[in-house]
Design an enzyme around this catalytic site. Structure first.
Site, PDB file in Angstrom:
ATOM      1  N   SER A  68      17.938 -41.082   3.069  1.00 40.66           N
ATOM      2  CA  SER A  68      18.794 -39.885   3.287  1.00 40.66           C
ATOM      3  C   SER A  68      19.322 -39.326   3.564  1.00 40.66           C
ATOM      4  CB  SER A  68      17.744 -38.968   2.283  1.00 40.66           C
ATOM      5  OG  SER A  68      16.631 -38.574   3.622  1.00 40.66           O
ATOM      6  N   HIS A 139       7.291 -41.468   4.821  1.00 40.66           N
ATOM      7  CA  HIS A 139       7.696 -41.135   3.824  1.00 40.66           C
ATOM      8  C   HIS A 139       6.786 -40.865   2.716  1.00 40.66           C
ATOM      9  CE1 HIS A 139      11.495 -42.720   4.919  1.00 40.66           C
ATOM     10  NE2 HIS A 139      11.435 -44.515   4.391  1.00 40.66           N
ATOM     11  N   SER A 169      23.267 -46.038  -1.688  1.00 37.73           N
ATOM     12  CA  SER A 169      22.843 -46.141  -0.373  1.00 37.73           C
ATOM     13  C   SER A 169      21.803 -47.098  -0.515  1.00 37.73           C
ATOM     14  CB  SER A 169      22.519 -45.039   0.731  1.00 37.73           C
ATOM     15  OG  SER A 169      22.185 -45.395   1.805  1.00 37.73           O
ATOM     16  N   TYR A 227      21.062 -33.953   3.253  1.00 38.53           N
ATOM     17  CA  TYR A 227      21.591 -34.795   4.063  1.00 38.53           C
ATOM     18  C   TYR A 227      23.041 -33.803   3.827  1.00 38.53           C
ATOM     19  CZ  TYR A 227      25.003 -38.617   5.469  1.00 38.53           C
ATOM     20  OH  TYR A 227      25.238 -39.388   5.759  1.00 38.53           O
ATOM     21  N   ARG A 293      25.723 -47.687   7.217  1.00 33.40           N
ATOM     22  CA  ARG A 293      26.441 -48.172   6.353  1.00 33.40           C
ATOM     23  C   ARG A 293      28.025 -47.066   6.679  1.00 33.40           C
ATOM     24  NH1 ARG A 293      28.100 -47.533   1.058  1.00 33.40           N
ATOM     25  NH2 ARG A 293      26.633 -45.823   0.816  1.00 33.40           N
ATOM     26  N   GLY A 295      27.341 -43.462   6.406  1.00 34.11           N
ATOM     27  CA  GLY A 295      27.491 -41.656   6.556  1.00 34.11           C
ATOM     28  C   GLY A 295      28.500 -41.018   5.978  1.00 34.11           C
TER      29      GLY A 295
HETATM   30  P1  A3P Z   1      25.346 -44.673   3.362  1.00 32.41           P
HETATM   31  O1  A3P Z   1      24.281 -46.100   2.821  1.00 32.41           O
HETATM   32  O2  A3P Z   1      25.297 -44.143   2.513  1.00 32.41           O
HETATM   33  O3  A3P Z   1      26.062 -45.195   4.384  1.00 32.41           O
HETATM   34  P2  A3P Z   1      17.189 -43.421   5.573  1.00 32.41           P
HETATM   35  O4  A3P Z   1      18.312 -43.289   7.660  1.00 32.41           O
HETATM   36  O5  A3P Z   1      17.502 -42.632   5.205  1.00 32.41           O
HETATM   37  O6  A3P Z   1      17.430 -44.740   5.687  1.00 32.41           O
HETATM   38  O7  A3P Z   1      19.668 -43.338   5.561  1.00 32.41           O
HETATM   39  C1  A3P Z   1      20.422 -43.955   6.026  1.00 32.41           C
HETATM   40  C2  A3P Z   1      22.033 -43.526   5.079  1.00 32.41           C
HETATM   41  O8  A3P Z   1      22.306 -42.628   5.993  1.00 32.41           O
HETATM   42  C3  A3P Z   1      23.027 -44.618   5.512  1.00 32.41           C
HETATM   43  O9  A3P Z   1      23.835 -44.156   4.181  1.00 32.41           O
HETATM   44  C4  A3P Z   1      23.828 -44.535   6.447  1.00 32.41           C
HETATM   45  O10 A3P Z   1      25.357 -44.762   7.143  1.00 32.41           O
HETATM   46  C5  A3P Z   1      23.132 -42.979   6.839  1.00 32.41           C
HETATM   47  N1  A3P Z   1      23.528 -42.406   8.063  1.00 32.41           N
HETATM   48  C6  A3P Z   1      22.872 -42.836   9.150  1.00 32.41           C
HETATM   49  N2  A3P Z   1      23.009 -42.859   9.928  1.00 32.41           N
HETATM   50  C7  A3P Z   1      23.536 -41.487   9.978  1.00 32.41           C
HETATM   51  C8  A3P Z   1      23.697 -40.462  10.707  1.00 32.41           C
HETATM   52  N3  A3P Z   1      24.115 -40.516  12.496  1.00 32.41           N
HETATM   53  N4  A3P Z   1      25.311 -39.757  10.169  1.00 32.41           N
HETATM   54  C9  A3P Z   1      25.269 -39.755   9.026  1.00 32.41           C
HETATM   55  N5  A3P Z   1      24.369 -40.099   8.117  1.00 32.41           N
HETATM   56  C10 A3P Z   1      23.538 -41.362   8.638  1.00 32.41           C
END
Ligand code: A3P
Length: 327
Positions: A68, A139, A169, A227, A293, A295
């Site tokens: 998230s 979590h 994601s 988010y 990925r 974001g």
């Molecule tokens: P996506 O897969 O949609 O790109 P977590 O940190 O809970 O594992 O979540 C990962 C998700 O948050 C991924 O989403 C990732 O790209 C995104 N993410 C990681 N760093 C981020 C940042 N600094 N700002 C916004 N989104 C971010």
């Protein structure tokens, strides 16, 4: 930390032997423990967390649904809480200097993962010995949190995300980190698991709902964040967040650009391009790049058919709609 199922304690082994079991997403099976699906090593950690954790009134506990935006919020909370020393030394400049810890350390190593740490007495002692205010991460669902978290004045920051984007994601993440021998997890297979509630720390909707309901009852205790809202209005939400955790920005800091600095260092473009987050490895080998990925908000439309989107929306409406929660 043990992570591998064959290394878990006899106590945990005895408990999970009586639990419903399903094939996991990335490694190890998932077991339904206290109504939610977890890997065995995290159930062992949850048992230790529930038994031994003593919350302090100034603890800050970040709780998220996996995928998230945990990495982002870890960075934001860390930078918010650790802004003072530099700022006070150099009050006329902003606190994000070129030697900020986030530039060289993965956000995942800056906040202890409690159910990971509480598997083992050695790691447990490290949490007990942390200087206050402690910034911790879990979590765990609300119903599985230790009593002392619920009864102390510690703060809980909860982050979740639109279920469709969260699912997409998670599906990508699973395929990045699964052992090669497990093969690729198809979208259909992942969807079936997710919608049946069998996802890490799922059912997703129940996990979110527990925190939502509790945040309505105790808004001073739980800050419920999405988010999408952080993306849409990062500065406003960061100000609210800082106030909530008892570390509001002063007028001087606001004027000095501290909020913008924190958001700049923590933004996707910056974090995802740092060497430590591109090439680093967490203990036990997970690559730090797996947490970055796209974001973006709404990326799920690129992967889900209109039929699947309808299915998701109707589950979300059925489970969360009556409680006033919309995505
Ligand atoms: P996506 O897969 O949609 O790109 P977590 O940190 O809970 O594992 O979540 C990962 C998700 O948050 C991924 O989403 C990732 O790209 C995104 N993410 C990681 N760093 C981020 C940042 N600094 N700002 C916004 N989104 C971010």
């Amino acid at each position: 930390m043990i992570e591998k199922e064959e290394n878990i304690s006899q106590e945990c082994r005895d408990i999970i032997s009586g639990l419903p079991r399903e094939e996991g997403w990335f490694q190890n099976s998932l077991y339904q423990f206290q109504g939610f699906w977890h890997q065995a090593w995290l159930i062992q950690g949850a048992l230790g967390f529930q038994k031994h954790f003593k919350a302090c009134d100034d603890d800050i506990l970040l709780v998220t649904t996996p995928k998230s935006g945990t990495t982002w919020l870890k960075a934001i909370l860390y930078a918010t809480l650790n802004r003072y020393p530099t700022f006070h030394l150099f009050p006329t400049i902003t606190p994000i200097s070129h030697n900020h810890p986030l530039l060289t350390t993965s956000p995942h190593l800056l906040l202890p993962f409690v159910e990971g740490m509480y598997q083992d007495n050695i790691f447990r002692d490290q949490i007990d010995g942390m200087a206050s205010p402690r910034l911790l991460f879990t979590h765990m669902p609300y119903s599985s949190l230790p009593k002392s978290v619920k009864h102390s004045s510690c703060k809980i920051v909860f982050l979740c995300r639109n279920p469709k984007d969260n699912f997409v994601s998670l599906w990508h993440f699973a395929n990045k980190i699964r052992p090669k021998t497990w093969g690729t997890l198809s979208l259909e297979e992942a969807l079936d698991k997710f919608c049946r509630g069998v996802s890490p720390h799922g059912p997703f909707w129940n996990h979110v709902l527990e925190y939502w309901l509790e945040s309505l009852k105790r808004p001073d205790k739980i800050k419920f964040l999405k988010y999408e809202d952080m993306k849409d209005q990062p500065a406003t939400n960061l100000k609210i967040l800082a106030h909530f955790i008892g570390h509001s920005f002063s007028q001087e800091e606001e004027v000095g650009g501290v909020i913008d600095d924190i958001l700049s260092i923590c933004c996707f473009e910056n974090l995802s391009n740092l060497k430590v987050n591109k090439e680093g490895k967490l203990p036990f080998g997970m690559e730090t790049s797996a947490f970055f990925r796209k974001g973006q908000v709404g990326d799920s439309v690129n992967y889900l058919s209109s039929e699947i989107i309808e299915k998701f929306d109707s589950i979300t409406q059925e489970k969360l709609g009556p409680h006033g929660l919309k995505f």
